[in-house]
Design an enzyme around this catalytic site. Structure first.
Site, PDB file in Angstrom:
ATOM      1  N   HIS A 253       0.856  -1.183   0.000  1.00  0.00           N
ATOM      2  CA  HIS A 253       0.000   0.000   0.000  1.00  0.00           C
ATOM      3  C   HIS A 253       0.888   1.227   0.000  1.00  0.00           C
ATOM      4  CE1 HIS A 253      -3.159   2.834   1.059  1.00  0.00           C
ATOM      5  NE2 HIS A 253      -3.990   1.922   0.603  1.00  0.00           N
TER       6      HIS A 253
ATOM      7  N   ASP B  67      -8.061  -5.300   0.038  1.00  0.00           N
ATOM      8  CA  ASP B  67      -8.564  -5.986  -1.145  1.00  0.00           C
ATOM      9  C   ASP B  67      -8.114  -7.434  -1.237  1.00  0.00           C
ATOM     10  OD1 ASP B  67     -10.092  -3.927  -2.078  1.00  0.00           O
ATOM     11  OD2 ASP B  67      -8.373  -2.927  -2.971  1.00  0.00           O
TER      12      ASP B  67
HETATM   13  N1  CMC Z   1       4.262  -7.524  -5.121  1.00  0.00           N
HETATM   14  C1  CMC Z   1       5.610  -7.529  -5.289  1.00  0.00           C
HETATM   15  N2  CMC Z   1       6.383  -6.440  -5.107  1.00  0.00           N
HETATM   16  C2  CMC Z   1       5.801  -5.309  -4.751  1.00  0.00           C
HETATM   17  C3  CMC Z   1       4.399  -5.216  -4.561  1.00  0.00           C
HETATM   18  C4  CMC Z   1       3.632  -6.384  -4.749  1.00  0.00           C
HETATM   19  N3  CMC Z   1       2.296  -6.362  -4.583  1.00  0.00           N
HETATM   20  N4  CMC Z   1       4.069  -3.954  -4.205  1.00  0.00           N
HETATM   21  C5  CMC Z   1       5.216  -3.261  -4.169  1.00  0.00           C
HETATM   22  N5  CMC Z   1       6.265  -4.078  -4.504  1.00  0.00           N
HETATM   23  C6  CMC Z   1       7.693  -3.724  -4.502  1.00  0.00           C
HETATM   24  C7  CMC Z   1       8.051  -2.870  -5.705  1.00  0.00           C
HETATM   25  O1  CMC Z   1       8.451  -3.658  -6.791  1.00  0.00           O
HETATM   26  C8  CMC Z   1       9.162  -2.033  -5.142  1.00  0.00           C
HETATM   27  O2  CMC Z   1      10.322  -2.835  -5.068  1.00  0.00           O
HETATM   28  P1  CMC Z   1      11.795  -2.168  -5.273  1.00  0.00           P
HETATM   29  O3  CMC Z   1      11.947  -1.186  -4.148  1.00  0.00           O
HETATM   30  O4  CMC Z   1      12.735  -3.320  -5.195  1.00  0.00           O
HETATM   31  O5  CMC Z   1      11.760  -1.506  -6.611  1.00  0.00           O
HETATM   32  C9  CMC Z   1       8.730  -1.764  -3.695  1.00  0.00           C
HETATM   33  O6  CMC Z   1       7.908  -2.895  -3.360  1.00  0.00           O
HETATM   34  C10 CMC Z   1       7.936  -0.484  -3.516  1.00  0.00           C
HETATM   35  O7  CMC Z   1       6.847  -0.510  -4.428  1.00  0.00           O
HETATM   36  P2  CMC Z   1       6.204   0.774  -5.099  1.00  0.00           P
HETATM   37  O8  CMC Z   1       5.509   0.363  -6.358  1.00  0.00           O
HETATM   38  O9  CMC Z   1       7.230   1.854  -5.192  1.00  0.00           O
HETATM   39  O10 CMC Z   1       5.140   1.187  -3.992  1.00  0.00           O
HETATM   40  P3  CMC Z   1       3.939   2.141  -4.229  1.00  0.00           P
HETATM   41  O11 CMC Z   1       3.646   2.756  -2.920  1.00  0.00           O
HETATM   42  O12 CMC Z   1       4.166   3.060  -5.379  1.00  0.00           O
HETATM   43  O13 CMC Z   1       2.757   1.141  -4.685  1.00  0.00           O
HETATM   44  C11 CMC Z   1       0.852  -0.281  -4.654  1.00  0.00           C
HETATM   45  C12 CMC Z   1       1.709   0.730  -3.859  1.00  0.00           C
HETATM   46  C13 CMC Z   1      -0.423  -0.576  -3.858  1.00  0.00           C
HETATM   47  C14 CMC Z   1       0.436   0.328  -6.017  1.00  0.00           C
HETATM   48  C15 CMC Z   1       1.678  -1.543  -4.870  1.00  0.00           C
HETATM   49  O14 CMC Z   1       2.082  -2.086  -3.632  1.00  0.00           O
HETATM   50  C16 CMC Z   1       0.924  -2.602  -5.690  1.00  0.00           C
HETATM   51  O15 CMC Z   1       0.948  -2.559  -6.926  1.00  0.00           O
HETATM   52  N6  CMC Z   1       0.234  -3.578  -5.007  1.00  0.00           N
HETATM   53  C17 CMC Z   1      -0.571  -4.542  -5.669  1.00  0.00           C
HETATM   54  C18 CMC Z   1      -1.889  -3.918  -6.101  1.00  0.00           C
HETATM   55  C19 CMC Z   1      -2.839  -3.728  -4.922  1.00  0.00           C
HETATM   56  O16 CMC Z   1      -3.049  -4.625  -4.117  1.00  0.00           O
HETATM   57  N7  CMC Z   1      -3.473  -2.532  -4.892  1.00  0.00           N
HETATM   58  C20 CMC Z   1      -4.493  -2.229  -3.880  1.00  0.00           C
HETATM   59  C21 CMC Z   1      -4.115  -1.125  -2.971  1.00  0.00           C
HETATM   60  S1  CMC Z   1      -5.245  -1.053  -1.594  1.00  0.00           S
HETATM   61  C22 CMC Z   1      -6.690  -0.450  -2.262  1.00  0.00           C
HETATM   62  C23 CMC Z   1      -6.717   1.017  -2.409  1.00  0.00           C
HETATM   63  O17 CMC Z   1      -6.541   1.735  -1.390  1.00  0.00           O
HETATM   64  O18 CMC Z   1      -6.972   1.466  -3.534  1.00  0.00           O
END
Ligand code: CMC
Length: 432
Positions: free
Chosen positions: A308, A366
């Site tokens: 998240h 989710d």
């Molecule tokens: N699986 C594997 N790796 C992950 C995941 C995941 N679900 N989420 C983040 N990472 C890794 C990412 O690759 C990165 O690694 P590195 O530092 O080595 O490059 C690190 O963790 C940080 O990730 P980020 O993409 O910079 O984090 P963010 O804050 O921009 O993204 C997120 C948050 C929710 C978009 C992301 O965690 C994700 O895509 N999760 C899966 C989709 C999901 O479940 N979304 C629902 C969110 S809750 C509902 C809502 O509030 O809308």
């Protein structure tokens, strides 16, 4: 310099003094609204990871501690003791209602639930297998063509009527998407039913037989609606604020929010979680295979339902909904067991894995909500629609707050330009 200021000094020794602002909770912010005039600099913050785009008194999140408050009330208390309709009142008006206020609000929301008969014609214009979110974006936007009498956004009463209409009509319109895709007749709302029960009867009842919603489903749906009702300045809420900052009407602005919610990184995640779990159950591959894929930077696969942007400890909504997930699966028995068991195994392995621990990736709301919706018989492509239904009150509360804010102005971010420097046009015959 007073304690409420901060000095920024560039390499040439030019100093800019900026005011600091403190809210009722959360980090102090640097007010950069005059930074450009004072210093000639913009700030650069893709994804707004360090930027407060507005001030707001609706929802507070502490991502480090896993805290979520609606108007100051902890989500755990609201989930255990309140109802979705009461939470709607709280988000819109800022306080919990007394008995009379709640009864009046409930009556109003129930009595705006029908949609103009002409709006139904829009549904038949969509392809039979259109994604219901595509239909929602179109039909919610189209509401502005039917309810002109409440789109003068300069009038507080018009704004309030639009707010009531949107909250009230969303379940009806959401159920019509489902009925249309199934070739079944649209079912009218029943005003004696609760918000959640009414939605279930519009989704699943048929004119040919009586229908009574399972009370556990009603309870679970009401909980899902409460947990998704608002979440601060997320992508879709920020979209609603940005769209309406130009003076766009609320129906069009909420349609923009629905479009933003549709993406798999936001509201589409619960649908993506079920697809992922089903693939895991059916593929015969072990969980480690998927954990490895999720960690591989060359592979776009991510563990859906994990991570998240704000919660870096745990998602407080996930804990609440996890318990409901257990309750429902226990009641329904075997049919939903494989997905649930797979989810529990995945949760355990990921929570013990160094990659996920280091990046503070925990199951989010989710991860569990999809399992509940699936168990209730809600089709996969309706999951995000239900999220949109729940979040409408949050979007509307932010819109109302923004419209009342004397500092409100059109949203207009700037950029770090990386394109060509100025160059002269050359006729096509002179080009290489
Ligand atoms: N699986 C594997 N790796 C992950 C995941 C995941 N679900 N989420 C983040 N990472 C890794 C990412 O690759 C990165 O690694 P590195 O530092 O080595 O490059 C690190 O963790 C940080 O990730 P980020 O993409 O910079 O984090 P963010 O804050 O921009 O993204 C997120 C948050 C929710 C978009 C992301 O965690 C994700 O895509 N999760 C899966 C989709 C999901 O479940 N979304 C629902 C969110 S809750 C509902 C809502 O509030 O809308």
């Amino acid at each position: 310099m007073s304690k409420k200021e901060i000095n920024l000094c560039d390499a040439e020794g030019n100093t800019t003094t900026l005011p600091l602002k403190t809210g009722s909770h959360g980090p102090t912010v640097i007010d950069i609204s005059n930074l450009y005039q004072q210093s000639g600099y913009f700030t650069y913050d893709p994804g707004f990871t360090s930027t407060a785009s507005c001030r707001s008194a609706i929802t507070y999140i502490d991502g480090e501690e896993g805290i979520l408050l609606y108007r100051g009330y902890p989500i755990e208390q609201l989930a255990a003791q309140s109802s979705y309709i009461e939470v709607c009142y709280l988000l819109l008006y800022g306080e919990l209602p007394n008995g009379e206020q709640l009864a009046k609000f409930d009556h109003i929301i129930k009595h705006h639930s029908m949609v103009h008969e002409g709006l139904k014609n829009f549904y038949s214009g969509f392809h039979h297998d259109a994604h219901p979110m595509a239909i929602m974006v179109g039909t919610v936007g189209a509401l502005s063509a039917f309810y002109h009498d409440s789109t003068d956004i300069t009038q507080a009463r018009h704004r309030e009527i639009s707010a009531h209409r949107l909250i009230s009509k969303m379940p009806t319109m959401a159920s019509y998407c489902y009925k249309y895709s199934n070739g079944q007749p649209f079912v009218y709302p029943q005003n004696h039913l609760s918000y959640a029960e009414n939605f279930l009867q519009m989704m699943f009842s048929l004119p040919s037989e009586p229908y009574k919603a399972n009370p556990t489903f009603v309870k679970a749906l009401d909980l899902i609606l409460i947990l998704h009702a608002d979440h601060e300045q997320n992508a879709s809420t920020s979209t609603v604020r940005l769209a309406s900052s130009s003076g766009a009407n609320p129906f069009a602005s909420i349609a923009a929010g629905i479009a933003s919610l549709w993406g798999p990184a936001h509201g589409g995640a619960n649908e993506a979680v079920i697809k992922m779990l089903e693939e895991m159950v059916n593929s015969g591959q072990n969980i480690e295979h998927y954990i490895k894929k999720a960690k591989d930077k060359q592979d776009p696969f991510r563990l859906m339902g994990f991570g998240h942007r704000v919660y870096k400890n745990h998602d407080p909504r996930a804990k609440i909904i996890r318990n409901m997930c257990h309750e429902l699966v226990d009641e329904l028995g075997a049919e939903n067991q494989p997905l649930f068991e797979m989810a529990m195994k995945l949760e355990k392995i990921a929570l013990e894995d160094e990659y996920f621990i280091q990046r503070r990736l925990y199951p989010n709301v989710d991860f569990y909500s999809g399992i509940i919706l699936r168990a209730m018989g809600i089709p996969l492509n309706m999951f995000t629609v239900i999220f949109a239904m729940a979040r409408t009150v949050g979007w509307i509360a932010h819109w109302l707050e923004m419209m009342d804010d004397p500092q409100q102005k059109i949203g207009r971010p700037r950029q770090l330009y990386t394109g060509h420097k100025r160059r002269d046009y050359r006729s096509v015959v002179d080009r290489d």
